[in-house]
Design a protein around this motif. Sequence first.
Motif, PDB file in Angstrom:
ATOM      1  N   GLY A  59       0.816  -1.212   0.000  1.00 49.32           N
ATOM      2  CA  GLY A  59       0.000   0.000   0.000  1.00 49.32           C
ATOM      3  C   GLY A  59       0.843   1.253   0.000  1.00 49.32           C
ATOM      4  N   ALA A  60       2.069   1.132   0.494  1.00 53.51           N
ATOM      5  CA  ALA A  60       2.923   2.318   0.579  1.00 53.51           C
ATOM      6  C   ALA A  60       3.846   2.430  -0.626  1.00 53.51           C
ATOM      7  CB  ALA A  60       3.747   2.266   1.856  1.00 53.51           C
ATOM      8  N   LEU A  61       4.157   1.319  -1.274  1.00 49.35           N
ATOM      9  CA  LEU A  61       5.212   1.344  -2.282  1.00 49.35           C
ATOM     10  C   LEU A  61       4.739   0.987  -3.679  1.00 49.35           C
ATOM     11  CD1 LEU A  61       7.937  -0.394  -0.091  1.00 49.35           C
ATOM     12  CD2 LEU A  61       7.714   2.035  -0.568  1.00 49.35           C
ATOM     13  N   GLN A  62       3.537   0.414  -3.791  1.00 48.87           N
ATOM     14  CA  GLN A  62       3.113  -0.042  -5.101  1.00 48.87           C
ATOM     15  C   GLN A  62       2.290   1.038  -5.796  1.00 48.87           C
ATOM     16  OE1 GLN A  62       0.638  -3.616  -5.385  1.00 48.87           O
ATOM     17  NE2 GLN A  62       2.496  -4.673  -6.030  1.00 48.87           N
ATOM     18  N   GLY A  63       2.731   1.413  -6.956  1.00 50.81           N
ATOM     19  CA  GLY A  63       1.976   2.401  -7.715  1.00 50.81           C
ATOM     20  C   GLY A  63       2.488   3.807  -7.456  1.00 50.81           C
ATOM     21  N   ARG A  64       2.315   4.646  -8.445  1.00 51.28           N
ATOM     22  CA  ARG A  64       2.889   5.969  -8.430  1.00 51.28           C
ATOM     23  C   ARG A  64       2.281   6.840  -7.333  1.00 51.28           C
ATOM     24  NH1 ARG A  64       4.542   9.991 -12.782  1.00 51.28           N
ATOM     25  NH2 ARG A  64       3.690  11.879 -11.872  1.00 51.28           N
ATOM     26  N   TYR A  65       0.966   6.768  -7.197  1.00 51.85           N
ATOM     27  CA  TYR A  65       0.310   7.630  -6.212  1.00 51.85           C
ATOM     28  C   TYR A  65       0.775   7.287  -4.799  1.00 51.85           C
ATOM     29  CZ  TYR A  65      -3.281   9.691  -3.320  1.00 51.85           C
ATOM     30  OH  TYR A  65      -3.927  10.402  -2.353  1.00 51.85           O
ATOM     31  N   ALA A  66       0.804   5.972  -4.515  1.00 51.22           N
ATOM     32  CA  ALA A  66       1.225   5.537  -3.182  1.00 51.22           C
ATOM     33  C   ALA A  66       2.655   5.972  -2.905  1.00 51.22           C
ATOM     34  CB  ALA A  66       1.102   4.022  -3.054  1.00 51.22           C
ATOM     35  N   LEU A  67       3.489   5.817  -3.918  1.00 51.26           N
ATOM     36  CA  LEU A  67       4.902   6.147  -3.741  1.00 51.26           C
ATOM     37  C   LEU A  67       5.076   7.648  -3.482  1.00 51.26           C
ATOM     38  CD1 LEU A  67       7.167   4.157  -3.769  1.00 51.26           C
ATOM     39  CD2 LEU A  67       7.719   4.824  -6.093  1.00 51.26           C
ATOM     40  N   THR A  68       4.364   8.465  -4.241  1.00 58.00           N
ATOM     41  CA  THR A  68       4.441   9.914  -4.032  1.00 58.00           C
ATOM     42  C   THR A  68       3.989  10.270  -2.618  1.00 58.00           C
ATOM     43  OG1 THR A  68       3.981  10.278  -6.355  1.00 58.00           O
ATOM     44  CG2 THR A  68       3.665  12.147  -4.901  1.00 58.00           C
ATOM     45  N   THR A  69       2.897   9.635  -2.170  1.00 63.79           N
ATOM     46  CA  THR A  69       2.417   9.906  -0.820  1.00 63.79           C
ATOM     47  C   THR A  69       3.466   9.534   0.212  1.00 63.79           C
ATOM     48  OG1 THR A  69       0.242   9.290  -1.634  1.00 63.79           O
ATOM     49  CG2 THR A  69       0.481   9.542   0.740  1.00 63.79           C
ATOM     50  N   THR A  70       4.029   8.345   0.055  1.00 62.49           N
ATOM     51  CA  THR A  70       5.035   7.894   1.027  1.00 62.49           C
ATOM     52  C   THR A  70       6.212   8.854   1.065  1.00 62.49           C
ATOM     53  OG1 THR A  70       4.404   5.625   0.568  1.00 62.49           O
ATOM     54  CG2 THR A  70       6.495   5.958   1.682  1.00 62.49           C
ATOM     55  N   LEU A  71       6.694   9.263  -0.118  1.00 62.75           N
ATOM     56  CA  LEU A  71       7.850  10.158  -0.142  1.00 62.75           C
ATOM     57  C   LEU A  71       7.506  11.506   0.480  1.00 62.75           C
ATOM     58  CD1 LEU A  71       9.368   9.317  -3.646  1.00 62.75           C
ATOM     59  CD2 LEU A  71      10.136   8.564  -1.394  1.00 62.75           C
ATOM     60  N   SER A  72       6.266  11.970   0.258  1.00 66.62           N
ATOM     61  CA  SER A  72       5.868  13.246   0.861  1.00 66.62           C
ATOM     62  C   SER A  72       5.821  13.138   2.381  1.00 66.62           C
ATOM     63  CB  SER A  72       4.507  13.673   0.335  1.00 66.62           C
ATOM     64  OG  SER A  72       4.534  13.768  -1.066  1.00 66.62           O
ATOM     65  N   GLU A  73       5.314  12.003   2.867  1.00 62.97           N
ATOM     66  CA  GLU A  73       5.308  11.791   4.313  1.00 62.97           C
ATOM     67  C   GLU A  73       6.738  11.752   4.843  1.00 62.97           C
ATOM     68  OE1 GLU A  73       2.780  11.029   6.558  1.00 62.97           O
ATOM     69  OE2 GLU A  73       1.108  11.230   5.155  1.00 62.97           O
ATOM     70  N   VAL A 203       8.186  12.431  -7.898  1.00 64.69           N
ATOM     71  CA  VAL A 203       9.028  12.507  -6.700  1.00 64.69           C
ATOM     72  C   VAL A 203       8.981  13.933  -6.178  1.00 64.69           C
ATOM     73  CG1 VAL A 203      11.341  12.251  -5.759  1.00 64.69           C
ATOM     74  CG2 VAL A 203      10.547  10.710  -7.543  1.00 64.69           C
ATOM     75  N   PRO A 204       8.478  14.170  -4.971  1.00 63.85           N
ATOM     76  CA  PRO A 204       8.357  15.550  -4.500  1.00 63.85           C
ATOM     77  C   PRO A 204       9.718  16.218  -4.363  1.00 63.85           C
ATOM     78  CG  PRO A 204       7.876  13.972  -2.743  1.00 63.85           C
ATOM     79  CD  PRO A 204       7.987  13.191  -3.997  1.00 63.85           C
ATOM     80  N   ALA A 205       9.785  17.475  -4.803  1.00 65.05           N
ATOM     81  CA  ALA A 205      11.053  18.206  -4.717  1.00 65.05           C
ATOM     82  C   ALA A 205      11.511  18.299  -3.270  1.00 65.05           C
ATOM     83  CB  ALA A 205      10.878  19.605  -5.312  1.00 65.05           C
ATOM     84  N   GLY A 206      10.521  18.359  -2.367  1.00 67.91           N
ATOM     85  CA  GLY A 206      10.858  18.453  -0.948  1.00 67.91           C
ATOM     86  C   GLY A 206      11.727  17.300  -0.482  1.00 67.91           C
ATOM     87  N   MET A 207      11.560  16.136  -1.104  1.00 65.46           N
ATOM     88  CA  MET A 207      12.347  14.985  -0.672  1.00 65.46           C
ATOM     89  C   MET A 207      13.838  15.245  -0.839  1.00 65.46           C
ATOM     90  SD  MET A 207      12.647  11.183  -2.110  1.00 65.46           S
ATOM     91  CE  MET A 207      14.109  11.657  -2.984  1.00 65.46           C
ATOM     92  N   TRP A 208      14.182  15.896  -1.971  1.00 64.77           N
ATOM     93  CA  TRP A 208      15.605  16.177  -2.199  1.00 64.77           C
ATOM     94  C   TRP A 208      16.100  17.176  -1.167  1.00 64.77           C
ATOM     95  CZ3 TRP A 208      17.450  12.628  -5.185  1.00 64.77           C
ATOM     96  CH2 TRP A 208      16.619  12.035  -6.154  1.00 64.77           C
ATOM     97  N   VAL A 209      15.256  18.162  -0.876  1.00 64.09           N
ATOM     98  CA  VAL A 209      15.643  19.151   0.139  1.00 64.09           C
ATOM     99  C   VAL A 209      15.893  18.450   1.474  1.00 64.09           C
ATOM    100  CG1 VAL A 209      14.888  21.208   1.383  1.00 64.09           C
ATOM    101  CG2 VAL A 209      14.276  20.914  -1.021  1.00 64.09           C
ATOM    102  N   ALA A 210      14.943  17.585   1.872  1.00 67.24           N
ATOM    103  CA  ALA A 210      15.070  16.922   3.168  1.00 67.24           C
ATOM    104  C   ALA A 210      16.302  16.032   3.211  1.00 67.24           C
ATOM    105  CB  ALA A 210      13.812  16.109   3.451  1.00 67.24           C
ATOM    106  N   ALA A 211      16.527  15.305   2.114  1.00 68.39           N
ATOM    107  CA  ALA A 211      17.682  14.402   2.095  1.00 68.39           C
ATOM    108  C   ALA A 211      18.987  15.196   2.174  1.00 68.39           C
ATOM    109  CB  ALA A 211      17.651  13.547   0.828  1.00 68.39           C
ATOM    110  N   LEU A 212      19.056  16.306   1.427  1.00 67.90           N
ATOM    111  CA  LEU A 212      20.264  17.137   1.466  1.00 67.90           C
ATOM    112  C   LEU A 212      20.486  17.696   2.863  1.00 67.90           C
ATOM    113  CD1 LEU A 212      20.353  19.174  -1.852  1.00 67.90           C
ATOM    114  CD2 LEU A 212      21.962  17.448  -1.021  1.00 67.90           C
TER     115      LEU A 212
END
Lengths: 358, 303
Positions: A59-73, A203-212
């Motif tokens: 539910g968290a990793l399968q499919g584009r929508y789920a993946l985007t949600t997980t990365l945003s969280e 892939v949310p841009a915020g993810m790159w910010v957070a990772a950096l």
Amino acid sequence: MRWSLALKKATVNKMLRAGWSSSATLAVASVVLSLAALCLCSYFAGASPLKVMLSLFEGALQGRYALTTTLSEWVAMTLSGLAVLIPYRAGFFNVGGQGQLEVGAVAAAAVTLSLTAPRPLVILLALLAAVAAGVLAVSVPLVLRLRRGASEVTTTIMMNFACIQFMYAMVTGPLKDPKSWYGTTPPVPAAYQLPSFPPGSGVPAGMWVAALIALAAWWLMNSTVFGLYLRAVGGNRTAAVAAGIPVDRVLTGSVLMGAALAGLAGGLELLGYTFRVAEGWSKSWGMVGIPIALLGGNPLGVLAVGLLFAILETGSRSMQALTGVPAALIYLFQGLPVIIYLGLRASAWYSRWTQAAR
Amino acid sequence: MEGQWWADFVSAVLRAATPLVFCALGVLVCERAGILNIGVEGSMLAGALAAVLAAVSSGNPWMGVVAALGVGVAAGLVLALLTVYLPADQVATGIAFNLVCLGVTSFVYKLLVLGGVQLMAPALRAAHGPGGRVSPVALAAAVTPLTWIALLFVLLTWMFLFRTGPGLLWRSVGESARAAHAAGLNVFRVRSVALVAGSLLSALGGAALTLGWVPTFTDNMTMGRGFIALAAVYFGRWHPGLALLACLLFGAGEALAFRAQALGAGFNPYYYLMLPYVLTLVAVAAMGRAVGPRDAGKPYARG
């Protein structure tokens, strides 16, 4: 020269070994035990534990929508974790991440709704406003701690609730969407929303910010003088004063940094994920940052634990839909590993073990 | 008309304040023994659920109160094991404990009400509704027995802490655990007893919330009331009587917020709800260092 290098290497090896053998092992063990408890609970709820685990992760990793949600969280979880971790090193327990995040989002919303300017400029200003709001929210507990010696734990908790009520007052008052029947801001104009990066990838841009930021925090805490000062101030304040470390400045710096990241988390989630601040718009990201920081132990650990928590948070909905196990069970998972971890770490068995490792 | 409004208002304040008073006492007895009881919110939530379940299954609200007491003792023992005997960090443990309680209570309740029908508990009823006038006799009959029990507990807590020998020893553990230990006190035992008593009182607060006010359970229904109680203790300078006044004040804020629109002030009710926290921060700012128990929040390890 050779000798001193060899010594240094040996010391580093020993430290690495001790670091891994102790807290990281404990954290992994407590997460595994908690997942086992989760399985047990789902068994009691009449669902197959295997199916529950599968539905969580799929539910968290399968499919584009789920993946985007997980990365945003993940963005919010990581930044909230860092917001606790950095001040914690210096001996300041920032329980106020939630409030800092909420006012951060309110400030960012106010900027995007009132300003008309080129996209990068508005986004930048909105995020800066979010950071400033987070810093403002922590300044009261910080000043009370420095000037009055008041414990930051209770004052940051008070600020949490004050900030949440302030957010409610804003979304039902000055920032209210006139077209809505409940308390919410208008959506962030499409032109000012954070794009995904690479464009169109989801892939949310915020993810790159957070990772950096997490990487930068790792570097800051482990390879700079400031990082050393942090540990000195948090470890033994008296000794740090005696060593001539500007204790209050270091403490202030770490606290402001933490609160800035919590505020930024609010801004990023608004611009890239929720697009509205409303009653109940956010998860308890700020609060969950505390377990994440304690289990993670360092910025990279925060990234890892944050990802796990984001997966479980996103997956819990499909778990409930597919297996009938209430999604609220995930809160159990957010608390239990910390209790196991703290319990194990404080136990006599653990201190014997680390003594033996030395 | 005017008298009716006031009578309604005062009984609403008492109703809103009762859970706060129990929880504030739960925080206070712990703080006085040197324990920062952040887990108050979790104990309260667990008590609220236990009270509803037991009251529904037995048909008797007082069984709900008994169940809440049992859950409170269990929560206290768990917290004592973690934060007194090991001892793990009190704040981190408390926050994690709250999350666990949130998860477990929502989980259990959802499992038990699979059809999605809300359980309605038999509530503790006041003798009769608020009458037309504010008079002590009318009020005494217009609130649930739990309100009176709460007031009695305030008195008992004050007498115990400030007028008895064991109370003095109890407070000494909160001021300096090391000195208390040197004087021959068993710090661990005092703190464990404090946590059990504190969690029991917090769970009673949960029971007062459900059985005395909203006779059902919803996820996270305490909504931070445990932390308002914490604020009341700080605002009340760790004194039972002043904490009671703080609870009444905060209860009045809540009751006013519900009535803000009826007042026609055009004033946003959320500012009223913000008040407890802002007032507490102001109080903390005004108090300075040496007011609270000095060792509150510090783990004590032998040796």
